[in-house]
Design a protein around this motif. Structure first.
Motif, PDB file in Angstrom:
ATOM      1  N   UNK A  27       0.834  -1.203   0.000  1.00  0.00           N
ATOM      2  CA  UNK A  27       0.000   0.000   0.000  1.00  0.00           C
ATOM      3  C   UNK A  27       0.868   1.252   0.000  1.00  0.00           C
ATOM      4  N   UNK A  28       1.946   1.250   0.780  1.00  0.00           N
ATOM      5  CA  UNK A  28       2.796   2.437   0.860  1.00  0.00           C
ATOM      6  C   UNK A  28       3.508   2.708  -0.458  1.00  0.00           C
ATOM      7  N   UNK A  29       3.804   1.654  -1.207  1.00  0.00           N
ATOM      8  CA  UNK A  29       4.479   1.829  -2.500  1.00  0.00           C
ATOM      9  C   UNK A  29       3.473   2.246  -3.573  1.00  0.00           C
ATOM     10  N   UNK A  30       2.294   1.642  -3.562  1.00  0.00           N
ATOM     11  CA  UNK A  30       1.300   1.899  -4.605  1.00  0.00           C
ATOM     12  C   UNK A  30       0.494   3.170  -4.362  1.00  0.00           C
ATOM     13  N   UNK A  31       0.332   3.556  -3.099  1.00  0.00           N
ATOM     14  CA  UNK A  31      -0.482   4.724  -2.776  1.00  0.00           C
ATOM     15  C   UNK A  31       0.136   5.455  -1.577  1.00  0.00           C
ATOM     16  N   UNK A  32       1.315   6.084  -1.752  1.00  0.00           N
ATOM     17  CA  UNK A  32       2.023   6.684  -0.617  1.00  0.00           C
ATOM     18  C   UNK A  32       1.285   7.828   0.054  1.00  0.00           C
ATOM     19  N   UNK A  33       0.317   8.443  -0.626  1.00  0.00           N
ATOM     20  CA  UNK A  33      -0.434   9.520   0.027  1.00  0.00           C
ATOM     21  C   UNK A  33      -1.321   8.975   1.134  1.00  0.00           C
ATOM     22  N   UNK A  34      -1.692   7.679   1.046  1.00  0.00           N
ATOM     23  CA  UNK A  34      -2.499   7.052   2.091  1.00  0.00           C
ATOM     24  C   UNK A  34      -1.639   6.400   3.151  1.00  0.00           C
ATOM     25  N   UNK A  35      -0.545   5.809   2.750  1.00  0.00           N
ATOM     26  CA  UNK A  35       0.341   5.111   3.696  1.00  0.00           C
ATOM     27  C   UNK A  35       1.752   5.638   3.470  1.00  0.00           C
ATOM     28  N   UNK A  36       2.149   6.648   4.229  1.00  0.00           N
ATOM     29  CA  UNK A  36       3.459   7.281   3.999  1.00  0.00           C
ATOM     30  C   UNK A  36       4.583   6.260   4.002  1.00  0.00           C
ATOM     31  N   UNK A  37       5.525   6.482   3.121  1.00  0.00           N
ATOM     32  CA  UNK A  37       6.672   5.589   3.016  1.00  0.00           C
ATOM     33  C   UNK A  37       7.917   6.308   3.511  1.00  0.00           C
ATOM     34  N   UNK A  38       9.031   5.621   3.487  1.00  0.00           N
ATOM     35  CA  UNK A  38      10.280   6.219   3.965  1.00  0.00           C
ATOM     36  C   UNK A  38      10.791   7.253   2.977  1.00  0.00           C
ATOM     37  N   UNK A 199       4.048   4.127  12.747  1.00  0.00           N
ATOM     38  CA  UNK A 199       4.200   4.499  14.154  1.00  0.00           C
ATOM     39  C   UNK A 199       5.027   5.768  14.328  1.00  0.00           C
ATOM     40  N   UNK A 200       5.864   6.094  13.338  1.00  0.00           N
ATOM     41  CA  UNK A 200       6.694   7.290  13.442  1.00  0.00           C
ATOM     42  C   UNK A 200       5.926   8.577  13.152  1.00  0.00           C
ATOM     43  N   UNK A 201       4.696   8.449  12.662  1.00  0.00           N
ATOM     44  CA  UNK A 201       3.901   9.649  12.427  1.00  0.00           C
ATOM     45  C   UNK A 201       3.582  10.301  13.762  1.00  0.00           C
ATOM     46  N   UNK A 202       3.838  11.589  13.879  1.00  0.00           N
ATOM     47  CA  UNK A 202       3.554  12.308  15.118  1.00  0.00           C
ATOM     48  C   UNK A 202       2.205  12.989  14.983  1.00  0.00           C
ATOM     49  N   UNK A 222      16.173   2.368  13.176  1.00  0.00           N
ATOM     50  CA  UNK A 222      17.387   1.590  12.932  1.00  0.00           C
ATOM     51  C   UNK A 222      17.148   0.126  13.251  1.00  0.00           C
ATOM     52  N   UNK A 223      17.545  -0.756  12.323  1.00  0.00           N
ATOM     53  CA  UNK A 223      17.375  -2.197  12.498  1.00  0.00           C
ATOM     54  C   UNK A 223      18.676  -2.899  12.126  1.00  0.00           C
ATOM     55  N   UNK A 224      18.766  -4.184  12.476  1.00  0.00           N
ATOM     56  CA  UNK A 224      19.932  -4.986  12.110  1.00  0.00           C
ATOM     57  C   UNK A 224      19.562  -5.937  10.977  1.00  0.00           C
ATOM     58  N   UNK A 225      20.561  -6.303  10.188  1.00  0.00           N
ATOM     59  CA  UNK A 225      20.304  -7.080   8.989  1.00  0.00           C
ATOM     60  C   UNK A 225      20.254  -8.570   9.181  1.00  0.00           C
ATOM     61  N   UNK A 226      20.410  -9.073  10.412  1.00  0.00           N
ATOM     62  CA  UNK A 226      20.366 -10.527  10.610  1.00  0.00           C
ATOM     63  C   UNK A 226      19.220 -10.949  11.519  1.00  0.00           C
ATOM     64  N   UNK A 227      18.229 -10.059  11.686  1.00  0.00           N
ATOM     65  CA  UNK A 227      17.080 -10.355  12.543  1.00  0.00           C
ATOM     66  C   UNK A 227      15.804  -9.958  11.822  1.00  0.00           C
ATOM     67  N   UNK A 228      14.808 -10.840  11.882  1.00  0.00           N
ATOM     68  CA  UNK A 228      13.471 -10.495  11.415  1.00  0.00           C
ATOM     69  C   UNK A 228      12.570 -10.405  12.647  1.00  0.00           C
ATOM     70  N   UNK A 229      12.258  -9.191  13.100  1.00  0.00           N
ATOM     71  CA  UNK A 229      11.406  -9.038  14.281  1.00  0.00           C
ATOM     72  C   UNK A 229       9.937  -9.072  13.858  1.00  0.00           C
ATOM     73  N   UNK A 230       9.276 -10.182  14.077  1.00  0.00           N
ATOM     74  CA  UNK A 230       7.897 -10.335  13.621  1.00  0.00           C
ATOM     75  C   UNK A 230       6.935  -9.798  14.674  1.00  0.00           C
ATOM     76  N   UNK A 231       6.451  -8.601  14.436  1.00  0.00           N
ATOM     77  CA  UNK A 231       5.443  -7.993  15.287  1.00  0.00           C
ATOM     78  C   UNK A 231       4.780  -6.870  14.504  1.00  0.00           C
ATOM     79  N   UNK A 232       3.601  -6.459  14.944  1.00  0.00           N
ATOM     80  CA  UNK A 232       2.899  -5.385  14.273  1.00  0.00           C
ATOM     81  C   UNK A 232       3.499  -4.063  14.718  1.00  0.00           C
ATOM     82  N   UNK A 233       4.465  -3.579  13.958  1.00  0.00           N
ATOM     83  CA  UNK A 233       5.201  -2.385  14.357  1.00  0.00           C
ATOM     84  C   UNK A 233       4.346  -1.124  14.303  1.00  0.00           C
ATOM     85  N   UNK A 234       3.190  -1.177  13.636  1.00  0.00           N
ATOM     86  CA  UNK A 234       2.331   0.013  13.590  1.00  0.00           C
ATOM     87  C   UNK A 234       1.711   0.302  14.949  1.00  0.00           C
ATOM     88  N   UNK A 235       1.706  -0.689  15.849  1.00  0.00           N
ATOM     89  CA  UNK A 235       1.136  -0.501  17.189  1.00  0.00           C
ATOM     90  C   UNK A 235       2.138   0.058  18.184  1.00  0.00           C
TER      91      UNK A 235
END
Length: 1096
Positions: A27-38, A199-202, A222-235
């Motif tokens: 969604x962020x790639x196809x419609x960034x006005x709705x779901x802001x991207x980096x 979540x970074x939206x203020x 900031x994240x590390x490249x050898x870990x996949x943290x599976x959680x809903x980061x939007x919360x």
């Protein structure tokens, strides 16, 4: 009590978390006005060469639609290829991003070079240019940056060293897109991070409005490249203006090998997360240290430092200020050959308890002075599942362990028949070609390889990038054979200045960092035994000078020879050769040899990228060719062609060859292959060959074929019926007959009135729409309702003595048609009467000359806002068709009317399915299923809703007009094209919608209205997966505002605007929400009074 962490529960939910995250990413790639991207995604790299590979991977991710086009991507190597530590690498990466913005800025942007004597602080870049430091800081501080630490040498996963561990294959959820490329760990990290961007939206609420106002302050994640943290980061709840480290409860045995965060004791225990000040940071603590620092939680666990850090607002601004002036600090580190860690040094500046310790560290005093004013918080994500990819065995564990249900074990591969090979069902084979007469053991991973006949690969083994050439000469006389034992890794590396590739291997559990003196191993055996068995001396492998410990990492063991000589020596070094050791030892000693460390510094990344591109494109071409030659075009050739075209020299030529085969394919399979699908394949191939003109011309045939196929499915021979001029047809005409069989042409005045409700759909839409419903079963759960106490849609039709047809509508449009033969397709899309004209065609009135001696007066109305999404057009068509059949004594049964409207919409060019007319023709709540065939069969099952259920629904369900006008056909055309392409993500989404309709039926019959809310939410997510433009920013704001009051919500119909359904948590929440919506002028919506329409 504090919420406990259940490992079993969260492992089982990894699929749900990843699916939601991937939805958010798309969604962020196809419609960034709705779901802001980096604004920018930055990767750290160990060397300029590795950075070049990472840039290639970043470009690939953009091409695959995993990074938005507007996002800046950058790979930043450590300066001079010298390790400076993750903390200094963070500062260096931010500085490099500032440099990038300065060089690529718009001349009129706020980032500008300044002249000397500007009166403000300035900084000199590497190229000597001077820029205004406060301006640069202000610019970067407003950006949202994803920083991924991906440098390093991957010693514990050496086969991933050439590609970078962050880019190792991770085939989670590949069944959702079987024709797409193999997902990488990086891709899944991007998906999780896309939720973190939310979540970074203020946000804050103003005093004057119920609307949220976004404050444009940036941040870094900031994240590390050898870990996949599976959680809903939007919360995540991230404090403003400071830093926050993400933690998860973990057992003490695991914590003893990782970083631990000591949070303050004032914990928020009422919720599934907590945000607390960080009291201290511990590195690989013992139990005694954990007790001493009060780091043990009430449940006996402690907080693991996940390596995920967010910095926002003022804290981010200070970090940017430090980074933009950090080059002298980094130069000092380079001179002293010291490192600054992110997780020990830099973050310690935000923890007062660490300041005294930090001041003794390299540049620690400067870090405290520049960053020490801010405090660090911790956010505890109790639902986080921590997938670490630190060793080769961990990688295989994630592919074969409890999460293996996520894994597709075959993806984009060419595999021989089971009678010609021995391949374990649990083996994971990705982007690889396997010849006959191969053997692959259980739980092994084969990736990006070509495996020749005669190769035997054991269980729990990893083979990456191996491309065995064809054996020259007579294969029968010189049979090739190679055995890779159980628990081994095998890979190839192209070296700079070397024409061939070096074959590399080791044991699965070998740790290249463990020294010979500490029982280090090679190929699973202690070094001492390897040296003794093979007759190798220590000085053959390691230099006698220098202070380095002797280990696999620096052992010069891998020979550079011809390909088959290297394979033979690999067999010898693994202890499997039957030939005399002296012969192999002599060959090995006389060869040039390299160590893993030297390989790491000498990889030819350009050659590796080119080889991977050609290998995967060649595989895609082979799959596409088989699909065209032998199949029924079941693959997504559009996606495959994207890969094929990466071969710049021959990609277009291959696509042209496929295009030449298409006419033969259609001719051979004309009885079973839908023309619409065949034409769409040709359109895609024409576009792949850059023939846009021919593609646009052929698109008209695609839509004509869909209409023809729909007409045929409604009634055999019906499409020919529609295209004929008015003639007498074999089917019985609807006329008045006298007893002697002669036709009575005398005038009989008649008047018919049909009024219908509108429909609201809970779930299942799109599964009713051609061409899906012509080829696959569909299921829809919807409900007929009246609005404001009346049935809003209707028609009155009267016979007239004067011939011709007179039409008027509620918009005061009028038309008199004298020559009925003028009613032909295609219709003008701006014609306000095309619905009535199409109804005259599909009912057979014109073709059967029923109006030869009389005329009709037709009046229509629809007291519903334009673009409502309530099925207005289809239900009005149903009303007109039903009335025409009544007045001509035709078959006015609801099922017949529903099928005729399906054809009518194809003739009008609007498309659409059967659920709208079903929703209006049949009363109450109903579950409707369709079954493909000729004719299309519909089964309508009314739900015998109890009075309490009806009462609760009417109290809790708000029917709200958003004021956003939508046109279904704009969404529909995009969805139909994706289906005709066999877009597997779309196919799986519609399958799930049909399944949810069945689940929703059960929920309603059991009076589980809350469950219905969950179903509505999932259905709404799936609708946005089908087309992100089915919603907009206004609707997102509306649903975000309604969320605390609701258990479910969605737009009705195809979306894009119109009406919304808001299912409140209870009657009180419904009343409160309705009041708030009508009060707030920012929304400007209308909450309608409605009732379930039960009587016919």
């Amino acid at each position: 009590m504090e919420t406990r962490f259940s490992r079993t529960k969260h492992k089982a939910d990894v699929a749900g978390v990843l699916r939601k995250s991937w939805y958010r990413l798309r969604l962020s790639v196809r419609h960034p006005s709705r779901a802001p991207t980096w604004d920018a995604i930055v990767l750290t790299a160990a060397s300029p060469e590795q950075a070049e590979l990472y840039e290639w991977q970043l470009n690939r991710a953009k091409r695959m639609g995993r990074i938005a086009e507007a996002t800046v991507t950058l790979a930043v190597p450590d300066p001079n290829g010298q390790r400076i530590g993750s903390g200094a690498a963070t500062l260096h990466a931010i500085h490099a991003l500032a440099e990038h913005y300065r060089k690529t800025r718009d001349p009129h942007s706020e980032v500008a070079d300044t002249g000397n004597g500007s009166g403000s602080a300035s900084e000199q870049s590497r190229d000597g240019a001077v820029y205004d430091l406060p301006q640069m800081v202000s610019f970067i501080a407003k950006r949202h940056i994803l920083l991924l630490h991906a440098g390093g040498d991957s010693k514990r996963v050496p086969w991933a060293n050439p590609m970078g561990k962050v880019f190792l294959p991770l085939p989670f959820l590949t069944a959702d897109d079987p024709d797409g490329p193999v997902p990488l760990l990086f891709d899944h990290i991007l998906a999780i991070a896309s939720c973190a961007r939310q979540a970074l939206k203020m946000k804050h609420r103003t005093c004057f409005s119920l609307m949220d106002v976004t404050v444009f302050a940036g941040g870094i994640f900031t994240m590390t490249g050898d870990v996949l943290p599976c959680f809903d980061a939007s919360n995540m709840v991230l404090p403003e203006d400071t830093s926050c480290i993400i933690t998860v409860p973990i057992t003490l045995d695991i914590a003893s090998n990782h970083g631990v965060v000591v949070a303050s004791e004032s914990r928020n225990v009422e919720r599934s997360h907590s945000v607390n000040l960080v009291d201290n940071l511990l590195q690989k603590p013992s139990v005694e240290e954990l007790v001493k620092h009060n780091a043990i939680l009430d449940d006996g666990r402690t907080l693991l430092d996940t390596g995920i850090i967010a910095v926002r607002g003022k804290g981010w601004e200070e970090l940017v200020t430090l980074a933009c002036s950090s080059q002298p600090m980094i130069s000092e580190l380079l001179k002293s050959r010291k490192e600054m860690s992110l997780y020990e040094d830099l973050v310690a500046a935000w923890v007062p308890a660490k300041h005294d310790w930090l001041r003794l560290r390299p540049l620690g005093e400067e870090l405290v002075r520049r960053l020490g004013k801010q405090m660090m918080y911790s956010y505890c994500a109790y639902d986080l599942s921590f997938l670490h990819f630190g060793t080769s065995s961990e990688v295989l564990d994630h592919l074969s362990g409890s999460g293996s249900g996520l894994v597709s074990r075959r993806h984009l591969c060419s595999i021989p028949a089971t009678t010609l090979s021995d391949i374990a069902a649990s083996a994971v084979i990705l982007s690889s070609k396997l010849a006959p007469a191969v053997s692959i053991g259980e739980d092994s991973l084969i990736y990006d390889s070509t495996i020749s006949s005669g190769m035997q690969i054991g269980s729990l083994s990893i083979v990456v990038g191996i491309n065995v050439p064809e054996v020259s000469g007579n294969a029968a006389e010189n049979p090739f054979s190679f055995i890779l034992p159980d628990r081994h890794c095998l890979w190839e590396v192209p070296l700079v200045g070397c024409t061939g590739r070096v074959i590399v291997y080791c044991g699965l559990h070998d740790n290249p960092k463990i020294a010979l003196s500490k029982d280090g191993t090679f190929c699973g055996k202690p070094w001492r035994k390897v040296l003794y068995d093979l007759g190798i001396q220590e000085n053959d492998l390691w230099s006698s000078t220098g202070n380095q410990e002797k280990c696999l990492w620096n052992a010069k063991i891998f020979p550079i020879l011809s390909y088959f000589e290297m394979l033979s020596l690999a067999t010898w070094l693994m202890g499997l050769s039957a030939k005399k050791s002296e012969d192999w030892l002599s060959l090995w000693r006389s060869s040039s040899r390299v160590s893993l460390e030297e390989l790491h510094r000498s990889i030819d990344f350009s050659k590796m990228c080119t080889g991977s591109i050609n290998h995967q494109a060649d595989l895609a071409a082979a799959i596409a060719k088989a699909c065209i030659n032998y199949g029924m075009l079941g693959c997504n050739l559009f996606r495959l062609c994207e890969e094929i075209l990466q071969m710049e020299d021959v990609g277009v030529e291959i696509c042209n060859d496929f295009l030449d085969r298409c006419p033969t394919l259609l001719e051979q399979n004309c009885k079973i292959l839908p023309k619409s699908r065949a034409y769409q394949v040709q359109v895609d191939l024409l576009r792949a060959c850059s023939n846009e003109t021919a593609a646009c011309k052929l698109e008209n045939k695609v839509w004509a074929a869909v209409a023809d196929e729909t007409a045929s499915a409604v009634k055999y021979g019906f499409k020919e019926h529609l295209s004929d001029a008015p003639i007498t047809v074999p089917t019985p005409a609807c006329k008045n007959y006298e007893f002697n069989g002669s036709v009575d042409h005398s005038f009989h005045p008649r008047r018919v009135k049909v009024e219908l409700p509108v429909r609201v759909d809970f779930v299942g839409g799109w599964s009713d729409t051609p061409p899906w419903s012509l080829e696959r079963a569909g299921c829809v759960l919807n409900m007929a309702i009246s609005l404001e106490g009346s049935l809003p849609i209707g028609t009155v039709i009267e016979t007239t003595e004067a011939t011709g047809v007179f039409i008027n509508d509620d918009a005061r449009n009028e038309l008199h048609i004298e020559d009925l033969t003028s009613i032909t397709t295609p219709f003008d899309h701006s014609d306000p009467f095309r619905l009535v004209k199409a109804a005259l065609l599909v009912t057979g009135i014109i073709q059967e000359n029923i109006l030869a001696s009389m005329g009709l007066k037709i009046m229509t109305w629809a007291h519903v806002p334009r673009g409502s999404g309530l099925g207005t057009s289809s239900i009005l068509a149903a009303a007109v068709v039903k009335a025409l059949l009544q007045i001509t004594d035709g078959d006015e049964s609801n099922e017949n009317v529903a099928r005729l409207v399906l054809v009518l919409e194809q003739l009008m060019g609007t498309g659409g399915g059967w659920q709208d007319q079903i929703g209006g023709l049949y009363p109450g709540i109903k579950f409707t299923a369709s079954f493909p065939g000729i004719p299309l069969r519909l089964q309508v099952i009314p739900l015998l809703a109890s009075p309490p259920l009806i009462s609760e629904l009417q109290k809790r369900l708000l029917v709200v007009f958003t004021g956003q006008v939508r046109l279904a056909h704009q969404v529909l055309q995009k969805v139909v094209i994706r289906y005709l392409r066999r877009d597997n993500l779309l196919v799986s989404s519609i399958k799930r919608l049909a399944e949810l309709a069945k689940i929703g039926r059960e929920a309603l019959m059991n009076c589980d209205i809350d469950d219905l809310g969950d179903i509505m939410l999932e259905a709404w997510r799936l609708h946005q997966e089908l087309d992100p433009y089915c919603s907009n920013v206004f609707v997102d704001k509306l649903f975000e505002f309604a969320h605390p009051y609701c258990c479910g919500y969605k737009l009705v119909g195809a979306g894009g605007g119109g009406f919304a359904l808001l299912l409140a948590k209870d009657a009180e929440h419904a009343k409160k929400l309705a009041h708030l919506l009508e009060k707030d002028s920012n929304f400007d919506v209308k909450v309608y009074n409605w009732n379930i329409f039960l009587d016919k």
